[in-house]
Scaffold this motif. Structure first.
Motif, PDB file in Angstrom:
ATOM      1  N   UNK C 108       0.850  -1.202   0.000  1.00 35.25           N
ATOM      2  CA  UNK C 108       0.000   0.000   0.000  1.00 35.25           C
ATOM      3  C   UNK C 108       0.883   1.248   0.000  1.00 35.25           C
ATOM      4  N   UNK C 109       1.939   1.242   0.838  1.00 34.95           N
ATOM      5  CA  UNK C 109       2.847   2.390   0.906  1.00 34.95           C
ATOM      6  C   UNK C 109       3.488   2.638  -0.455  1.00 34.95           C
ATOM      7  N   UNK C 110       3.969   1.560  -1.104  1.00 38.13           N
ATOM      8  CA  UNK C 110       4.609   1.714  -2.417  1.00 38.13           C
ATOM      9  C   UNK C 110       3.618   2.284  -3.429  1.00 38.13           C
ATOM     10  N   UNK C 111       2.410   1.719  -3.459  1.00 32.20           N
ATOM     11  CA  UNK C 111       1.421   2.145  -4.453  1.00 32.20           C
ATOM     12  C   UNK C 111       1.107   3.629  -4.302  1.00 32.20           C
ATOM     13  N   UNK C 112       0.750   4.031  -3.060  1.00 26.31           N
ATOM     14  CA  UNK C 112       0.283   5.411  -2.910  1.00 26.31           C
ATOM     15  C   UNK C 112       1.431   6.413  -3.063  1.00 26.31           C
ATOM     16  N   UNK C 113       2.691   5.952  -2.882  1.00 28.95           N
ATOM     17  CA  UNK C 113       3.807   6.874  -3.127  1.00 28.95           C
ATOM     18  C   UNK C 113       4.042   7.024  -4.623  1.00 28.95           C
ATOM     19  N   UNK C 114       3.743   5.951  -5.371  1.00 24.96           N
ATOM     20  CA  UNK C 114       4.062   5.985  -6.810  1.00 24.96           C
ATOM     21  C   UNK C 114       2.941   6.613  -7.623  1.00 24.96           C
ATOM     22  N   UNK C 115       1.690   6.419  -7.237  1.00 24.70           N
ATOM     23  CA  UNK C 115       0.593   6.911  -8.069  1.00 24.70           C
ATOM     24  C   UNK C 115      -0.273   7.890  -7.296  1.00 24.70           C
ATOM     25  N   UNK C 116      -0.681   8.967  -7.970  1.00 20.35           N
ATOM     26  CA  UNK C 116      -1.513   9.959  -7.285  1.00 20.35           C
ATOM     27  C   UNK C 116      -2.981   9.591  -7.324  1.00 20.35           C
ATOM     28  N   UNK C 117      -3.306   8.438  -7.980  1.00 18.67           N
ATOM     29  CA  UNK C 117      -4.708   8.009  -8.035  1.00 18.67           C
ATOM     30  C   UNK C 117      -5.071   7.162  -6.819  1.00 18.67           C
ATOM     31  N   UNK C 118      -4.059   6.575  -6.174  1.00 18.10           N
ATOM     32  CA  UNK C 118      -4.325   5.784  -4.965  1.00 18.10           C
ATOM     33  C   UNK C 118      -4.709   6.749  -3.847  1.00 18.10           C
ATOM     34  N   UNK C 119      -5.843   6.490  -3.154  1.00 22.90           N
ATOM     35  CA  UNK C 119      -6.254   7.430  -2.115  1.00 22.90           C
ATOM     36  C   UNK C 119      -5.162   7.624  -1.065  1.00 22.90           C
ATOM     37  N   UNK C 120      -4.953   8.882  -0.689  1.00 27.34           N
ATOM     38  CA  UNK C 120      -3.929   9.186   0.310  1.00 27.34           C
ATOM     39  C   UNK C 120      -4.271   8.486   1.622  1.00 27.34           C
ATOM     40  N   UNK C 121      -3.305   8.406   2.528  1.00 32.49           N
ATOM     41  CA  UNK C 121      -3.479   7.812   3.862  1.00 32.49           C
ATOM     42  C   UNK C 121      -3.742   6.318   3.797  1.00 32.49           C
ATOM     43  N   UNK C 122      -3.791   5.710   2.593  1.00 28.30           N
ATOM     44  CA  UNK C 122      -4.089   4.274   2.531  1.00 28.30           C
ATOM     45  C   UNK C 122      -2.987   3.496   3.246  1.00 28.30           C
ATOM     46  N   UNK C 123      -1.766   4.071   3.296  1.00 29.14           N
ATOM     47  CA  UNK C 123      -0.668   3.365   3.981  1.00 29.14           C
ATOM     48  C   UNK C 123      -0.969   3.253   5.472  1.00 29.14           C
ATOM     49  N   UNK C 124      -1.496   4.370   6.057  1.00 26.64           N
ATOM     50  CA  UNK C 124      -1.806   4.320   7.494  1.00 26.64           C
ATOM     51  C   UNK C 124      -2.906   3.301   7.742  1.00 26.64           C
ATOM     52  N   UNK C 125      -3.940   3.336   6.882  1.00 27.28           N
ATOM     53  CA  UNK C 125      -5.055   2.406   7.057  1.00 27.28           C
ATOM     54  C   UNK C 125      -4.561   0.967   6.986  1.00 27.28           C
ATOM     55  N   UNK C 126      -3.675   0.682   6.014  1.00 24.94           N
ATOM     56  CA  UNK C 126      -3.201  -0.697   5.848  1.00 24.94           C
ATOM     57  C   UNK C 126      -2.342  -1.124   7.037  1.00 24.94           C
ATOM     58  N   UNK C 127      -1.522  -0.192   7.550  1.00 25.50           N
ATOM     59  CA  UNK C 127      -0.684  -0.520   8.702  1.00 25.50           C
ATOM     60  C   UNK C 127      -1.559  -0.765   9.935  1.00 25.50           C
ATOM     61  N   UNK C 128      -2.605   0.075  10.073  1.00 26.87           N
ATOM     62  CA  UNK C 128      -3.536  -0.103  11.184  1.00 26.87           C
ATOM     63  C   UNK C 128      -4.194  -1.477  11.104  1.00 26.87           C
ATOM     64  N   UNK C 129      -4.564  -1.880   9.882  1.00 23.64           N
ATOM     65  CA  UNK C 129      -5.191  -3.184   9.686  1.00 23.64           C
ATOM     66  C   UNK C 129      -4.215  -4.304  10.026  1.00 23.64           C
ATOM     67  N   UNK C 130      -2.942  -4.122   9.619  1.00 21.09           N
ATOM     68  CA  UNK C 130      -1.932  -5.152   9.904  1.00 21.09           C
ATOM     69  C   UNK C 130      -1.796  -5.348  11.413  1.00 21.09           C
ATOM     70  N   UNK C 131      -1.797  -4.220  12.170  1.00 24.50           N
ATOM     71  CA  UNK C 131      -1.700  -4.330  13.622  1.00 24.50           C
ATOM     72  C   UNK C 131      -2.937  -5.012  14.190  1.00 24.50           C
ATOM     73  N   UNK C 132      -4.110  -4.661  13.617  1.00 19.87           N
ATOM     74  CA  UNK C 132      -5.336  -5.292  14.119  1.00 19.87           C
ATOM     75  C   UNK C 132      -5.267  -6.797  13.936  1.00 19.87           C
ATOM     76  N   UNK C 133      -4.848  -7.239  12.736  1.00 21.50           N
ATOM     77  CA  UNK C 133      -4.781  -8.683  12.470  1.00 21.50           C
ATOM     78  C   UNK C 133      -3.790  -9.347  13.424  1.00 21.50           C
ATOM     79  N   UNK C 134      -2.646  -8.672  13.666  1.00 22.73           N
ATOM     80  CA  UNK C 134      -1.667  -9.231  14.605  1.00 22.73           C
ATOM     81  C   UNK C 134      -2.316  -9.438  15.970  1.00 22.73           C
ATOM     82  N   UNK C 135      -3.007  -8.374  16.458  1.00 26.78           N
ATOM     83  CA  UNK C 135      -3.650  -8.485  17.763  1.00 26.78           C
ATOM     84  C   UNK C 135      -4.743  -9.537  17.763  1.00 26.78           C
ATOM     85  N   UNK C 136      -5.490  -9.566  16.666  1.00 27.19           N
ATOM     86  CA  UNK C 136      -6.603 -10.515  16.528  1.00 27.19           C
ATOM     87  C   UNK C 136      -6.094 -11.944  16.668  1.00 27.19           C
TER      88      UNK C 136
END
Lengths: 280, 280, 280, 280
Positions: C108-136
């Protein structure tokens, strides 16, 4: 309905709904970005999409309620049996109640699309409430089951309640494409998980699952995360395809409106660039 | 008071309060929409409505406390009995404490309506706190009861705490008609559920309910959702009737103020159109 | 991997990641403050930093998955063992699933840094999700262990879920340096706590810990707070050093760009003063 | 320290802190209202108040830690006893850890008051964290006690965690006097509840409380609500007195600055009127 079909039908419904929301949100997002000035007056086509969505929700809920009531082993609208002094088929009644709230959210969608006096976002609020009620009823009817059965059903509560919260947030946070796509992703997850429940509890082939073995519970928990990963991938893929097709189309057609849109989208792409780099 | 009346009285109070809030919020919302410029200076009539609401809250709470204290089998303001070394009628004392906080929220409403130095929204905050205290005390006095009794009381906590949260949100999110009507809906739900509790625990006619049968618990859970659906319908209906009457009246009367309002509301209906389509 | 190394490796990863985020956030914050006008167009160096971060995340996750799968006692990509009718090394599979989501957040971080069409902040959302899954996954695999083992692992859930929530907040609240540093602090806390778990369950020297003694549980709980205090101190210290170095550098160099920046930062330091006193 | 004094000392501290915050917030609020233009540049007196607050927090925490460590029956900085293979006085160590975080929040207050580079609101964040840690440690050290003891301590968690949340909100919601006063109110509630715990567990006079009687638990729960009501009353009263005195003083003095302020406050009182009626 305690069989594979009884899980596959709602599963398919939620899967399709999730894909539909993804497509719709990308279309709206693309319109908002390419018409920054007039972003809030949508072409009637979008209004019609909302009518279709609301209408289908109402129709599907109605069919669902009818089926739950009048299947062969259904309650046929009888709630209490005086002879046996017991409630009739409460499971079917609970499923009917769930469908009822999805019907209400469909009505809300129809109302607010048709009249400008109905408060905006009421469709999101009603859908959020429908998901809450679904989770609420599930929560109270999973207990007193074998461990794996209870666990696999309680995992269903994650996409249900998370979806309810994310839709509730949409009432307050507007035009946040990330939030909208996350909601769609949760519908897809819920749908695919319904299928998983069906496969585990009513396997089409192969041996029965041991509903008490701890290993199975651990696997199912992990499997839930894989479903989430797949759902994320499906939403991302769909968004990409829709977005790609849109840009292709807008390049193809050459009329003035589009010419205008291009200039708009150019100025807008620069804004997008700012927004994008704003994130660094 | 452990009888049907003891649940019907607070139930009626909350039902009426919910309807009252619905009407009030629609009136204010309509005013805000039809007077976009001067929206924040309200005609004195609205101020009087608030005085009435606050005054009635204080009065009702005071009566409630008196009744709980001085009914025949009440504690008559005795808290501790030295002879028997035990507390006197703690249930009545707890109910009195609940009423006390609704009285406080009434006082908050009176203060902030009368003086411009009292921070705005303090009435919502105080009402939210009153609901929290109600839920807090209920939460700790449901345990050690038969299953159905405990369950039906704990379901009451949903509208109570949800109402507390939604009112707390109103302190930060302003003029959100959806949020305001949802709060009103939760009061109606709480009121109707009080009646339901009364009917189940102290049936006016027919046989007693078996407080230990699982089927009853499942039915009551589902019944709670039906109450919610009815509450939503009542709020929607009331809003429609009030809104419809208002437009009728404003069309009927032809004085300048109204003429002005119409032009305002016309320009405003266009804005409404934008807002509305903004939702697509 | 149930040994000290198995906890030290992810621990080191999270420690480094926390420090890295601290440095990065301070750099970005400093840039935003010293270039108020052009704050949103970042110099390419920052873009490269994001590429590096995303790439490393993907690489580390891939390595992690490979290691978990193909260590000597790993499942070697076998999921179900037909002979023994049992799942193969579910623990390793769960860890692989956790790494998978950190890999997704890297993509997600790579995509949104490379393309301006990827919604911003998607990297934070994906990292937040990764932490949630870890905790889950952690949440469901701590039970059925001795008290101290279960407790020390469940304490890990605090930084994991708190980090998930704080990153989710970053999707909605922009450029809040406090929130960003708090997220970084939670990564450091998680990392150091992984080490603590390793030391307690697999002591390098000295006697084994009694996993059932209540005193040990009380000590570990308090020890967790000390780790938090240390993490706060480390983040504060790192921020100070980075900030101090930056001001030094900008004073040293005397070219035009910097001269311009200084004037900017002067006007800006006044604004900062306002902001600062705004807090009183 | 398991005696009346051990609860009275922190109790008094929190009570005073609550009153102090009330006075401070009213002063700042009054300043903001009467100087809308220059609201963000505070007179140095307010800066000094913050220095005093931070310094006192650090001092009190230091004294608290020293006392917990070096009272006659304290651990005297010994953590582990090798002979008896057991932890030394973990209770005192836990209390020291709590004080430590209040000390950190004091340091945060000092730093951000002295330097404009420290992110604003860090004092609120640190205080919120200190309350969280306090609640976190209390939560884990109440179990394995007689029912009333456990219950009365767990009630303490309400003001502690609610205070933590409300202070966390202050990081994002600025200058909301309701939120600030609610936070102060929770400190007063916590303080008075510490006294209540002391009176119940270590009665100064009269008989011991039966720690297992359910009636006592019910009474204590209700008593907690009364403490809340009293705390609300105290905050409201203090705010009124401070506000009243301020208006008196500003009327008395007749120099230009004040003359200017009056005009300001007049225009501002109209704005206040708007804001106020905006609430209808």
């Amino acid at each position: 309905m305690a069989n594979f079909g009884g899980h596959a039908i709602p599963g398919s419904f939620f899967l399709l709904f999730g894909f539909w929301l993804t497509v719709k949100y990308i279309l709206f997002h693309n319109w908002r970005k390419s018409h920054p000035k007039v972003r809030h007056i949508l072409p009637p086509i979008f209004k019609r999409l909302n009518y279709a969505e609301g209408g289908l929700q109402v129709f599907a809920s109605f069919v669902g309620i009818m089926v739950e009531q009048f299947v062969v082993d259904g309650p046929h609208a009888h709630l209490y049996n005086k002879e046996s002094k017991s409630w009739v088929k409460l499971m079917n009644w609970q499923h009917s109640s769930m469908y009822l709230f999805f019907g209400i959210s469909g009505i809300a969608m129809l109302l607010r699309t048709s009249s400008k006096l109905v408060p905006a976002r009421i469709d999101r609020a009603a859908l959020s409430l429908a998901l809450f009620v679904e989770g609420f009823l599930f929560y109270f009817h999973v207990h007193a089951r074998p461990p794996l059965d209870a666990h696999i059903h309680s995992l269903l509560l994650f996409p249900v309640f998370a979806g309810s919260v994310s839709l509730m947030l949409e009432v307050f946070v507007r035009d946040n494409i990330l939030l909208e796509l996350f909601g769609a992703c949760l519908f897809i997850l819920q749908g695919s998980w319904f299928y998983q429940i069906g496969f585990v509890l009513y396997p089409l082939s192969g041996p029965e699952w041991d509903l008490n073995e701890h290993g199975n519970i651990m696997f199912v928990t992990m499997c839930f995360c894989w479903h989430l990963a797949v759902a994320l991938f499906l939403v991302a893929g769909t968004s990409f395809i829709v977005g790609f097709t849109l840009t292709r189309l807008s390049d193809r057609r050459g009329d003035i409106e589009i010419g205008m849109r291009n200039t708009l989208s150019k100025t807008n792409s620069e804004k997008a660039l700012l927004e994008e780099s704003e994130e660094e």
